[in-house]
Write an enzyme that holds these catalytic residues in place. Structure first.
Site, PDB file in Angstrom:
ATOM      1  N   LYS A   1      18.242  50.866  51.089  1.00 57.29           N
ATOM      2  CA  LYS A   1      18.193  52.094  50.287  1.00 57.29           C
ATOM      3  C   LYS A   1      17.985  53.276  51.234  1.00 57.29           C
ATOM      4  CE  LYS A   1      15.719  53.985  46.238  1.00 57.29           C
ATOM      5  NZ  LYS A   1      14.656  53.735  45.235  1.00 57.29           N
TER       6      LYS A   1
ATOM      7  N   SER B   1      16.183  53.981  40.420  1.00 60.21           N
ATOM      8  CA  SER B   1      16.872  54.763  41.426  1.00 60.21           C
ATOM      9  C   SER B   1      17.522  53.946  42.531  1.00 60.21           C
ATOM     10  CB  SER B   1      15.888  55.748  42.065  1.00 60.21           C
ATOM     11  OG  SER B   1      14.865  55.033  42.758  1.00 60.21           O
TER      12      SER B   1
ATOM     13  N   SER C   1      12.278  51.270  39.631  1.00 61.08           N
ATOM     14  CA  SER C   1      13.535  51.485  40.359  1.00 61.08           C
ATOM     15  C   SER C   1      14.094  50.304  41.133  1.00 61.08           C
ATOM     16  CB  SER C   1      13.395  52.670  41.304  1.00 61.08           C
ATOM     17  OG  SER C   1      13.533  53.852  40.579  1.00 61.08           O
TER      18      SER C   1
END
Ligand code: GLN
Length: 486
Positions: free
Chosen positions: A76, A151, A175
């Site tokens: 990420k 997210s 997330s």
């Protein structure tokens, strides 16, 4: 190679069936061919990835391999990785190259894993759909008209589209788990403090926790082994002896007590989600588990409390983006104050600004007691509810998300509806508890449903066992998105 478990990939690399350069190359080719349709990656750097793969091959040849040596992992874009552009999904950091490695990245490097690239995410991890990214939305590999969740949507979509065998994410309010659910992959948020936050760009520091996304519980265990570890540079990092998270994967579930919170099975969840989750719980009964009703009475206050605490912490954390130290700076301005204002007006997107405004408001004199202190009290009640529930059960099960993947654009006009996407996940963050999401069905449109398993503090190995035994019995985690079959 593409459908293979991490353990098998590791064995194949050791047996020289293929090299890390070939494996990494195969994934880079898949990204090249498929990512235009998904937008899961913000940055790929094949030269750097392949150089790491070559080094891994040499290490394997020397007989010094660890389980993840030579295995490509996508990260990420919230993790600082030396030399890599690290954007956090924001214009503010569009051109930021990190001068250092996050603790987690350092651990992957030491393990000899290959950094496959940086994945797309909601801006500063604020969102549940990946639509707040400055780099455009990620598309769900099961239906590209739909969101992947957020997210960590880029990481979940990358695994679901078979663009990466595993990925890292972070979870402040859901997330990791919610995008894992919406993309039909497995994702784990560890107990707060197990994974160092050093070099993980801060959103809400008392809630943020990094963790893995992968195809199965077995794979999660392997990646978690690498991510967890004490780090003196994070004052909330826990000093504990190392664990092997796969150590009890196969233990029978006879006698497992599953708590079903009545508050999590009420109104608001779609009929398809309910059906799949009910079936999964029946499967657990067949595996020897018993179910008990538990109560989490403060859970209805979780979302409101979170949306006071998380923005409060965010407003403080994001004050560092001032155009002076690093990151974006507005081009034309009159004086210092004007530079701050224009930099932040232009550098942040709408959702981030909304959070900063809310956070600044709830911390301001006269409102602090009414909002921030009250939210902290609720946080304590939420943790107490779980402590009482765990007197009667070993794990708690619920849906991960009230609905399956929704269409891009459907919820952007209504922030509160978007915030409710995390109604089942946020409480675990408030309490600091670990949670997993695993695939447990498909809805009428063929979109994945996720089952959430919340465990007590430090019960990750047991939770992975609970997830793994189910996955050995069912094949939901083996179902492939259309893009994964391309
Ligand atoms: N969707 C939640 C939010 O927008 C959670 C995000 C997260 O876990 N990073 O804050």
């Amino acid at each position: 190679m593409i459908d293979t478990s991490l353990k098998q990939l590791s064995a194949d690399l050791a047996a020289k069936k293929f090299s890390s350069v070939e494996l990494t190359g195969a994934y880079l080719d898949r990204i090249e061919a498929n990512d235009a349709a998904i937008n899961a990656f913000i940055t790929v750097d094949p030269d750097v990835s392949l150089a790491q793969a070559r080094a891994a091959d040499e290490r394997i040849a020397r007989g010094e391999a660890q389980p993840l040596t030579g295995i490509p992992v996508a990260h990420k874009d919230i993790w600082c990785a030396k030399g890599w552009r690290t954007t956090c999904g924001s214009r503010m950091l569009e051109n930021f190259r990190s001068p250092y490695d996050a603790h987690v990245i350092q651990r992957f490097n030491e393990a000899g894993a290959v950094n496959l690239g940086k994945t797309n995410m909601d801006e500063f991890a604020m969102g549940s759909s990946n639509e707040t990214s400055f780099f455009g939305p990620v598309r769900n590999p099961w239906d590209t008209a739909c969101v992947p969740g957020g997210s960590s949507g880029g990481s979940a979509a990358a695994v679901a589209a078979a663009l990466a065998p595993a990925a890292t994410g972070t979870d402040t309010g859901g997330s990791i788990r919610q995008p894992a659910a919406l993309c039909g992959v497995s994702g784990l948020k560890p107990t707060y403090g197990l994974v160092s936050r050093y070099g993980m760009i801060a959103f809400a520091s008392s809630l943020d926790q990094g963790g893995p996304l992968a195809k199965s519980a077995e794979d999660l265990a392997l990646v978690l082994d690498t991510m967890v570890g004490f780090d003196a540079r994070d004052s909330t990092s826990l000093e504990r002896s190392a664990e092997e998270y796969a150590r009890m994967l196969e233990e029978p579930l006879q006698g497992l007590r599953i708590g079903l919170p009545k508050e999590y099975f009420g109104e608001g969840m779609s009929a398809d989600v309910r059906k799949s989750v009910d079936e999964a719980i029946d499967e657990y009964r067949k595996l020897g588990a018993t179910t008990v009703d538990v109560e989490l009475p403060a859970s209805e206050l979780s979302v409101p409390a979170y949306y006071v605490i998380a923005p409060a912490e965010a407003s403080s954390n994001l004050s560092r983006y001032d155009g002076v130290r690093y990151g974006y700076r507005a081009e034309n301005y009159d004086d210092l104050l004007d530079m701050y204002c224009k930099t932040r007006a232009q550098g942040f997107g709408a959702e981030v600004k909304r959070r900063i405004l809310i956070g600044t408001y709830v911390l301001s004199h006269g409102y602090y007691d009414a909002y921030y202190l009250q939210a902290q009290r609720i946080r304590r009640l939420v943790a107490r509810d779980f402590a009482q529930a765990f007197e009667h059960c070993d794990v708690i099960m619920s849906p991960t998300s009230p609905s399956t993947a929704f269409r891009i654009g459907d919820r952007t006009a209504d922030p509160v509806q978007m915030y409710l996407s995390d109604i089942y996940t946020i409480a675990a963050n408030l309490a600091g508890l670990p949670g997993i999401s695993i695939p447990c069905g498909l809805d009428g449109a063929g979109l994945p449903v996720g089952l959430q398993i919340i465990g007590n503090y430090f019960s990750e190995a047991r939770m992975l066992n609970v997830a793994n035994v189910y996955q050995k019995q069912t094949d939901w985690h083996l179902r492939k998105s259309p893009v994964a079959s391309n």
